[in-house]
Design an enzyme around this catalytic site. Structure first.
Site, PDB file in Angstrom:
ATOM      1  N   HIS A 178     -20.063   8.174  29.285  1.00 20.27           N
ATOM      2  CA  HIS A 178     -19.034   9.143  28.898  1.00 20.27           C
ATOM      3  C   HIS A 178     -19.716  10.234  28.076  1.00 20.27           C
ATOM      4  O   HIS A 178     -20.715   9.980  27.407  1.00 20.27           O
ATOM      5  CB  HIS A 178     -17.998   8.389  28.049  1.00 20.27           C
ATOM      6  CG  HIS A 178     -16.764   9.151  27.721  1.00 20.27           C
ATOM      7  ND1 HIS A 178     -16.699  10.045  26.682  1.00 20.27           N
ATOM      8  CD2 HIS A 178     -15.526   9.130  28.267  1.00 20.27           C
ATOM      9  CE1 HIS A 178     -15.473  10.544  26.593  1.00 20.27           C
ATOM     10  NE2 HIS A 178     -14.741  10.008  27.554  1.00 20.27           N
ATOM     11  N   ASP A 255     -21.435   1.104  24.147  1.00 24.77           N
ATOM     12  CA  ASP A 255     -20.131   1.767  24.120  1.00 24.77           C
ATOM     13  C   ASP A 255     -19.138   0.818  24.793  1.00 24.77           C
ATOM     14  O   ASP A 255     -19.148   0.651  26.014  1.00 24.77           O
ATOM     15  CB  ASP A 255     -20.249   3.097  24.865  1.00 24.77           C
ATOM     16  CG  ASP A 255     -18.901   3.781  25.074  1.00 24.77           C
ATOM     17  OD1 ASP A 255     -17.861   3.134  24.872  1.00 24.77           O
ATOM     18  OD2 ASP A 255     -18.907   4.953  25.465  1.00 24.77           O
ATOM     19  N   GLN A 258     -14.363   0.947  27.248  1.00 25.82           N
ATOM     20  CA  GLN A 258     -13.631   0.477  28.428  1.00 25.82           C
ATOM     21  C   GLN A 258     -13.728  -1.034  28.607  1.00 25.82           C
ATOM     22  O   GLN A 258     -13.040  -1.595  29.459  1.00 25.82           O
ATOM     23  CB  GLN A 258     -14.169   1.162  29.695  1.00 25.82           C
ATOM     24  CG  GLN A 258     -13.928   2.660  29.730  1.00 25.82           C
ATOM     25  CD  GLN A 258     -12.455   3.025  29.855  1.00 25.82           C
ATOM     26  OE1 GLN A 258     -11.622   2.228  30.303  1.00 25.82           O
ATOM     27  NE2 GLN A 258     -12.115   4.228  29.459  1.00 25.82           N
ATOM     28  N   LYS A 281      -7.423   2.287  23.426  1.00 23.00           N
ATOM     29  CA  LYS A 281      -7.675   1.737  24.766  1.00 23.00           C
ATOM     30  C   LYS A 281      -7.488   0.216  24.754  1.00 23.00           C
ATOM     31  O   LYS A 281      -7.793  -0.479  25.719  1.00 23.00           O
ATOM     32  CB  LYS A 281      -9.085   2.104  25.221  1.00 23.00           C
ATOM     33  CG  LYS A 281      -9.278   3.614  25.425  1.00 23.00           C
ATOM     34  CD  LYS A 281     -10.643   3.942  25.935  1.00 23.00           C
ATOM     35  CE  LYS A 281     -10.998   5.403  25.804  1.00 23.00           C
ATOM     36  NZ  LYS A 281     -10.261   6.307  26.682  1.00 23.00           N
ATOM     37  N   CYS A 419     -14.680  13.156  31.714  1.00 18.47           N
ATOM     38  CA  CYS A 419     -15.688  13.214  30.640  1.00 18.47           C
ATOM     39  C   CYS A 419     -16.946  12.445  31.023  1.00 18.47           C
ATOM     40  O   CYS A 419     -17.568  11.785  30.178  1.00 18.47           O
ATOM     41  CB  CYS A 419     -15.136  12.680  29.315  1.00 18.47           C
ATOM     42  SG  CYS A 419     -13.763  13.635  28.699  1.00 18.47           S
TER      43      CYS A 419
HETATM   44  N1  PLP Z   1     -16.662   5.917  26.044  1.00 16.82           N
HETATM   45  C1  PLP Z   1     -15.995   5.619  27.151  1.00 16.82           C
HETATM   46  C2  PLP Z   1     -16.644   4.741  28.182  1.00 16.82           C
HETATM   47  C3  PLP Z   1     -14.712   6.114  27.348  1.00 16.82           C
HETATM   48  O1  PLP Z   1     -14.029   5.825  28.468  1.00 16.82           O
HETATM   49  C4  PLP Z   1     -14.129   6.931  26.350  1.00 16.82           C
HETATM   50  C5  PLP Z   1     -12.785   7.522  26.549  1.00 16.82           C
HETATM   51  O2  PLP Z   1     -12.310   7.649  27.643  1.00 16.82           O
HETATM   52  C6  PLP Z   1     -14.865   7.199  25.198  1.00 16.82           C
HETATM   53  C7  PLP Z   1     -16.130   6.675  25.073  1.00 16.82           C
HETATM   54  C8  PLP Z   1     -14.309   8.051  24.111  1.00 16.82           C
HETATM   55  O3  PLP Z   1     -13.254   7.406  23.501  1.00 16.82           O
HETATM   56  P1  PLP Z   1     -12.382   8.130  22.373  1.00 16.82           P
HETATM   57  O4  PLP Z   1     -11.949   9.435  22.956  1.00 16.82           O
HETATM   58  O5  PLP Z   1     -11.274   7.185  22.128  1.00 16.82           O
HETATM   59  O6  PLP Z   1     -13.276   8.315  21.192  1.00 16.82           O
END
Ligand code: PLP
Length: 464
Positions: A178, A255, A258, A281, A419
């Site tokens: 992401h 990370d 998900q 999430k 993203c």
């Molecule tokens: N990492 C992953 C794999 C994501 O899917 C997302 C959000 O869709 C994020 C990071 C960023 O999350 P947040 O916007 O809640 O900080």
């Protein structure tokens, strides 16, 4: 519309005066004006009788009954929420915990020698302990509260990265990441004159493990990898990748944005140095998330923001600091967010997690087979281990148009770059449609998605 009263599940929020009920039995603000509508029965695709997801000891109904928003309608149809990768819907227990906190327990924490400050502090720290337990951390002190995954990664980049990266150092970042696991590394690399090195993908959308092994070297300071991709669904072999990185003395940031809502996580089994996730999430409110870091790494981390809460004494000659994790939590935290996160964890962990994972896997297989019956539809990514994320293209239609069509049938999916532009570029795309499933989704909802997509393909194309 008031929140329907459904059967309580899971322990009530500890320490909340007056139990978990919303004070005054309040409904959604202002009656919410949620459109009513007729129930549209589940449409069946022309795919013949696909085998239904096998019962795994988990019934999605047991989760659905707790999620009030799933009873609303959108454009005259019952809502089909297939945008869980963007955010998950909230159980009644979380909504009520927020109302109960503000209605009966609101106070700032850590400061103030009164009963409610103490109660709020206890709840906040109970939330920290619950997150530690959820992630398999050794101690609540290994958990830093943040706004979400993005802030967690920026914290690591700005605090650990600034102290540990220098000219000639490599930060290996998987191509499927992401943007929030790419851009913070680019920013700190620029300042420290380190390099961000992409780890390529295989045609199936898995991380190319041979290329990864070749890229690792004594220059590698950090490997940044998702526990599950938000666009391809890929679940990389994070434990093995971490073990390999450690052989070169590199740290690993995982990370988990998900991953956490889909399968059990154990940070100590993974041996991850850092693990980040977002509450929203995971059925919790927006604006709250957590960063886990190994205690010895956390101890050595410098403050990245200054202010209240993170100090011991302040003097113009010399300021002394609070220990971690407070050192990294300047200012008033998102107290009600932690209360909601605690309620969400209580709710989610009241299900048999392995049974949930097995159900989602069966639902994913069902969805893959059902989508394969839609002419011109192609799903991106076929890595061996995946979560229930189905990103797809539909011949003759741009993804935004597909999302718009489905929305008219009350079906919420996401369209765009998700993203994750490098991951889409790997497939020569700038944009795609994505249906992302959660434990409360059903095969009937998948049928509705497929039926709507088939109607779109059968609809006369606009002239010209
Ligand atoms: N990492 C992953 C794999 C994501 O899917 C997302 C959000 O869709 C994020 C990071 C960023 O999350 P947040 O916007 O809640 O900080």
């Amino acid at each position: 519309m008031t929140i329907p009263d459904v059967t309580a599940r899971g322990p009530a929020l500890p320490g909340l005066p007056g139990g978990a009920g919303l004070p005054g039995g309040a409904g959604l603000p202002g009656g919410a004006g949620l459109p009513g509508g007729t129930q549209a029965g589940a449409a069946t695709p022309d795919a013949g009788a696909l085998p239904q997801p096998q019962s795994s000891g988990f019934s999605p109904e047991s989760a659905r009954q707790d999620i009030p928003i799933l009873r609303r309608t959108v454009n005259g149809h019952p809502l089909v929420w297939l945008d869980n990768g963007a955010t998950t819907q909230k159980p009644r227990q979380v909504i009520e915990a927020l109302g109960a906190f503000y209605g009966a327990a609101n106070s700032n924490i850590h400061r103030g020698a009164h009963t409610m400050a103490r109660e709020a502090t206890e709840m906040y720290e109970a939330g920290r302990a619950a997150v530690a337990g959820f992630l398999g951390a050794g101690s609540p002190d290994d958990i830093v509260f943040v706004r979400g995954t993005t802030e967690a990664i920026n914290l690591v980049a700005q605090s650990w990265g600034r102290a540990n990266l220098g000219p000639g150092d490599d930060i290996l970042v998987a191509v499927l990441e992401h943007h929030s696991d790419i851009v913070p590394w680019q920013l700190i690399a620029k300042e420290t004159r380190a390099r961000v090195v992409p780890i390529p993908l295989t045609p199936q959308g898995a991380i190319d493990q041979d290329a990864y092994a070749d890229l690792l070297s004594s220059r590698t300071q950090l490997v940044a990898v998702s526990h599950a991709s938000n666009v391809l669904g890929t679940v990389p072999p994070v434990k093995e990748m971490t073990a390999l990185a450690h052989r070169y003395g590199a740290k690993v940031l995982v990370d988990g944005a998900q991953a956490v809502a889909h399968f059990p996580v154990d940070v100590r089994d993974l041996d991850a140095d850092f693990y980040a996730f977002s509450g929203h999430k995971l059925f919790a409110p927006t604006g709250i998330g957590a960063l886990y870091a190994k205690p010895e790494i956390l101890e050595a981390m410098r403050p990245w923001q200054g202010g209240g809460n993170m100090i011991d004494t302040v003097d113009f000659a010399r300021t002394t600091f609070a220990p971690v994790p407070r050192l990294l939590e300047a200012g008033t935290g998102h107290i009600s967010g932690v209360v909601g996160l605690l309620a969400a964890l209580n709710w989610f962990t009241s299900f048999d997690r392995d049974a949930v994972a097995a159900y989602e896997s069966a639902l994913m297989t069902y969805a893959q087979q059902a989508l394969a019956t839609v002419p011109g539809l192609e799903v991106l990514g076929s890595a061996p281990e995946r979560i229930a994320v189905l990103t797809f293209t539909l011949a003759g239609h741009d993804p935004a148009g597909v999302a718009d069509w489905l929305d008219r049938d009350g079906i919420a999916i996401r369209a765009g770059h998700h993203c994750a532009q490098p991951a889409l570029a790997h497939y020569g795309l700038e944009s795609a449609a994505r249906a992302s499933l959660a434990l409360y989704n059903t095969s009937e909802e998948v049928d509705q998605l497929v039926a709507s997509l088939r109607r779109l393909q059968a609809a006369p194309k606009p002239a010209g």
